[in-house]
Design a protein around this motif. Structure first.
Motif, PDB file in Angstrom:
ATOM      1  N   ILE A  94     -45.558 164.167 110.081  1.00  7.94           N
ATOM      2  CA  ILE A  94     -44.390 163.449 110.600  1.00  7.94           C
ATOM      3  C   ILE A  94     -44.278 162.074 109.950  1.00  7.94           C
ATOM      4  O   ILE A  94     -43.178 161.536 109.766  1.00  7.94           O
ATOM      5  N   GLY A  95     -45.423 161.491 109.577  1.00  5.90           N
ATOM      6  CA  GLY A  95     -45.424 160.192 108.907  1.00  5.90           C
ATOM      7  C   GLY A  95     -44.744 160.258 107.547  1.00  5.90           C
ATOM      8  O   GLY A  95     -43.972 159.364 107.180  1.00  5.90           O
ATOM      9  N   TYR A  96     -45.014 161.342 106.798  1.00  2.05           N
ATOM     10  CA  TYR A  96     -44.372 161.515 105.490  1.00  2.05           C
ATOM     11  C   TYR A  96     -42.863 161.699 105.659  1.00  2.05           C
ATOM     12  O   TYR A  96     -42.063 161.114 104.918  1.00  2.05           O
ATOM     13  N   VAL A  97     -42.482 162.499 106.644  1.00  2.00           N
ATOM     14  CA  VAL A  97     -41.049 162.769 106.874  1.00  2.00           C
ATOM     15  C   VAL A  97     -40.319 161.485 107.251  1.00  2.00           C
ATOM     16  O   VAL A  97     -39.254 161.159 106.690  1.00  2.00           O
ATOM     17  N   LEU A  98     -40.879 160.721 108.199  1.00  2.00           N
ATOM     18  CA  LEU A  98     -40.243 159.485 108.636  1.00  2.00           C
ATOM     19  C   LEU A  98     -40.182 158.443 107.515  1.00  2.00           C
ATOM     20  O   LEU A  98     -39.224 157.678 107.429  1.00  2.00           O
ATOM     21  N   THR A  99     -41.203 158.437 106.675  1.00  2.00           N
ATOM     22  CA  THR A  99     -41.212 157.467 105.572  1.00  2.00           C
ATOM     23  C   THR A  99     -40.096 157.746 104.583  1.00  2.00           C
ATOM     24  O   THR A  99     -39.456 156.814 104.075  1.00  2.00           O
ATOM     25  N   PHE A 100     -39.834 159.033 104.294  1.00  2.00           N
ATOM     26  CA  PHE A 100     -38.716 159.354 103.404  1.00  2.00           C
ATOM     27  C   PHE A 100     -37.399 158.871 104.021  1.00  2.00           C
ATOM     28  O   PHE A 100     -36.536 158.344 103.316  1.00  2.00           O
ATOM     29  N   PHE A 101     -37.267 159.048 105.326  1.00  3.73           N
ATOM     30  CA  PHE A 101     -36.050 158.594 106.007  1.00  3.73           C
ATOM     31  C   PHE A 101     -35.924 157.071 105.941  1.00  3.73           C
ATOM     32  O   PHE A 101     -34.864 156.533 105.578  1.00  3.73           O
ATOM     33  N   THR A 102     -37.000 156.362 106.280  1.00  2.83           N
ATOM     34  CA  THR A 102     -36.950 154.898 106.277  1.00  2.83           C
ATOM     35  C   THR A 102     -36.807 154.356 104.854  1.00  2.83           C
ATOM     36  O   THR A 102     -36.205 153.290 104.657  1.00  2.83           O
ATOM     37  N   ALA A 103     -37.336 155.069 103.865  1.00  4.76           N
ATOM     38  CA  ALA A 103     -37.166 154.642 102.464  1.00  4.76           C
ATOM     39  C   ALA A 103     -35.690 154.708 102.066  1.00  4.76           C
ATOM     40  O   ALA A 103     -35.193 153.836 101.336  1.00  4.76           O
ATOM     41  N   MET A 104     -34.991 155.741 102.528  1.00  8.18           N
ATOM     42  CA  MET A 104     -33.555 155.859 102.246  1.00  8.18           C
ATOM     43  C   MET A 104     -32.780 154.705 102.907  1.00  8.18           C
ATOM     44  O   MET A 104     -31.892 154.113 102.281  1.00  8.18           O
ATOM     45  N   VAL A 105     -33.137 154.385 104.147  1.00  8.20           N
ATOM     46  CA  VAL A 105     -32.466 153.282 104.848  1.00  8.20           C
ATOM     47  C   VAL A 105     -32.754 151.961 104.140  1.00  8.20           C
ATOM     48  O   VAL A 105     -31.847 151.152 103.893  1.00  8.20           O
ATOM     49  N   GLY A 106     -34.017 151.753 103.796  1.00  9.17           N
ATOM     50  CA  GLY A 106     -34.393 150.530 103.085  1.00  9.17           C
ATOM     51  C   GLY A 106     -33.758 150.459 101.706  1.00  9.17           C
ATOM     52  O   GLY A 106     -33.315 149.391 101.268  1.00  9.17           O
ATOM     53  N   GLY A 107     -33.714 151.596 101.017  1.00  8.15           N
ATOM     54  CA  GLY A 107     -33.085 151.625  99.704  1.00  8.15           C
ATOM     55  C   GLY A 107     -31.623 151.251  99.766  1.00  8.15           C
ATOM     56  O   GLY A 107     -31.091 150.587  98.865  1.00  8.15           O
ATOM     57  N   ALA A 108     -30.940 151.650 100.850  1.00  4.68           N
ATOM     58  CA  ALA A 108     -29.525 151.314 101.021  1.00  4.68           C
ATOM     59  C   ALA A 108     -29.319 149.807 101.089  1.00  4.68           C
ATOM     60  O   ALA A 108     -28.301 149.287 100.621  1.00  4.68           O
ATOM     61  N   VAL A 109     -30.286 149.085 101.667  1.00  5.86           N
ATOM     62  CA  VAL A 109     -30.193 147.628 101.751  1.00  5.86           C
ATOM     63  C   VAL A 109     -30.166 147.018 100.349  1.00  5.86           C
ATOM     64  O   VAL A 109     -29.312 146.183 100.029  1.00  5.86           O
ATOM     65  N   TYR A 110     -31.098 147.446  99.501  1.00  6.45           N
ATOM     66  CA  TYR A 110     -31.204 146.837  98.169  1.00  6.45           C
ATOM     67  C   TYR A 110     -30.131 147.338  97.219  1.00  6.45           C
ATOM     68  O   TYR A 110     -29.710 146.597  96.319  1.00  6.45           O
ATOM     69  N   LEU A 111     -29.649 148.551  97.411  1.00  5.18           N
ATOM     70  CA  LEU A 111     -28.495 149.012  96.640  1.00  5.18           C
ATOM     71  C   LEU A 111     -27.262 148.195  97.026  1.00  5.18           C
ATOM     72  O   LEU A 111     -26.457 147.812  96.167  1.00  5.18           O
ATOM     73  N   GLY A 112     -27.117 147.925  98.326  1.00  2.92           N
ATOM     74  CA  GLY A 112     -26.009 147.089  98.786  1.00  2.92           C
ATOM     75  C   GLY A 112     -26.118 145.673  98.255  1.00  2.92           C
ATOM     76  O   GLY A 112     -25.118 145.063  97.851  1.00  2.92           O
ATOM     77  N   MET A 113     -27.330 145.146  98.211  1.00  5.56           N
ATOM     78  CA  MET A 113     -27.540 143.799  97.689  1.00  5.56           C
ATOM     79  C   MET A 113     -27.223 143.746  96.187  1.00  5.56           C
ATOM     80  O   MET A 113     -26.612 142.789  95.698  1.00  5.56           O
ATOM     81  N   GLY A 114     -27.649 144.797  95.482  1.00  3.53           N
ATOM     82  CA  GLY A 114     -27.318 144.884  94.062  1.00  3.53           C
ATOM     83  C   GLY A 114     -25.818 144.952  93.853  1.00  3.53           C
ATOM     84  O   GLY A 114     -25.278 144.364  92.910  1.00  3.53           O
TER      85      GLY A 114
END
Length: 251
Positions: free
Chosen positions: A135-155
């Motif tokens: 479940i940790g691996y699954v949640l990390t992929f989800f949170t990585a997508m959310v976090g990635g959206a922040v930096y894509l938006g900043m870019g």
């Protein structure tokens, strides 16, 4: 006699754009490799930190660094470079929906986010013997997508406010450096309590907190939920401003 204009299907256009963007990404594989392997190299060099602060801390910090590199330097610089070369201007006169042009670019970046997360996990497992629950691996992929959206938006904000590709490049490098330095040192309280609080609730701090909690779901608490909401808020605000300010050409 009427002339028939055959407009390609949206799915066909999107597939063609995606293939072209993947080829472009491969041609720029030097920067592509740097973005992917810098977090892995940092993780491998953090053996003592892993022993002291735990695997989740090291993994989340390295994935956060990778997400920043993808959004700030990879995405924004490629958009600025192609805009300066007139790529977007030529695409816009073709029978292509504007949203599909950017959707293709973002799909490539999402692939990069998945890839950098997987590589960090592999390095953590095979080099440092860090293991997570499924479940940790699954949640990390989800949170990585959310976090990635922040930096894509900043870019997107940076490339929306700045037209010159060289200035975009220098600005993203500066922001990347400041985020890492203030985020990492501020988190430990080295720069003072006030900076520590700023670092914790900054895009760097909330994304890292989110990733770390995703790896250890049993530690998910009210602060984590707050970090999730703030992270989503960052992504929405950055994306809105970046899209509103973005120009398809440099004129």
């Amino acid at each position: 006699m009427k002339m028939e204009i055959n407009i390609p299907k949206t799915s066909t256009v999107f597939a063609a754009l995606l293939r072209a963007d993947l080829r472009t990404q491969w041609r720029n594989r030097r920067s592509f490799v740097l973005v992917l392997f810098v977090p892995v190299i940092i993780l491998i060099s953090w053996k003592d930190i892993i022993d002291q602060l735990g695997g989740a801390f090291a993994l989340s910090a390295c994935i956060t660094i990778g997400l920043m590199a993808i959004g700030l330097m990879g995405y924004s610089n490629s958009i600025a470079r192609d805009r300066d070369k007139g790529v977007f201007q030529r695409l816009r006169v073709a029978p292509v929906a504007s949203w599909s042009i950017m959707a293709s670019r973002l799909t490539v970046q999402l692939m990069m986010i998945l890839l950098v997360t997987i590589l960090v996990f592999f390095a953590g497992y095979y080099v440092d013997h860090i293991t997570l629950k499924p479940i940790g691996y699954v949640l990390t992929f989800f949170t990585a997508m959310v976090g990635g959206a922040v930096y894509l938006g900043m870019g997107q904000v940076i490339v929306g406010l700045i037209k010159n590709p060289e200035t975009v490049n220098s600005t993203t490098r500066l922001v990347y450096f400041v985020f890492i330095m203030v985020g990492m040192f501020g988190e430990f309280g080295i720069l003072g309590d006030q900076v520590k609080q700023i670092a914790i609730w900054s895009p760097y701090g909330t994304v890292k907190h989110l990733l770390s909690a995703g790896m250890e779901p049993e530690k998910w608490n009210a602060d984590t939920t707050t970090a999730l909401l703030i992270t989503i808020g960052y992504a929405i605000v950055f994306s809105f401003v970046g899209i509103k300010k973005f120009k398809w050409n440099t004129k």
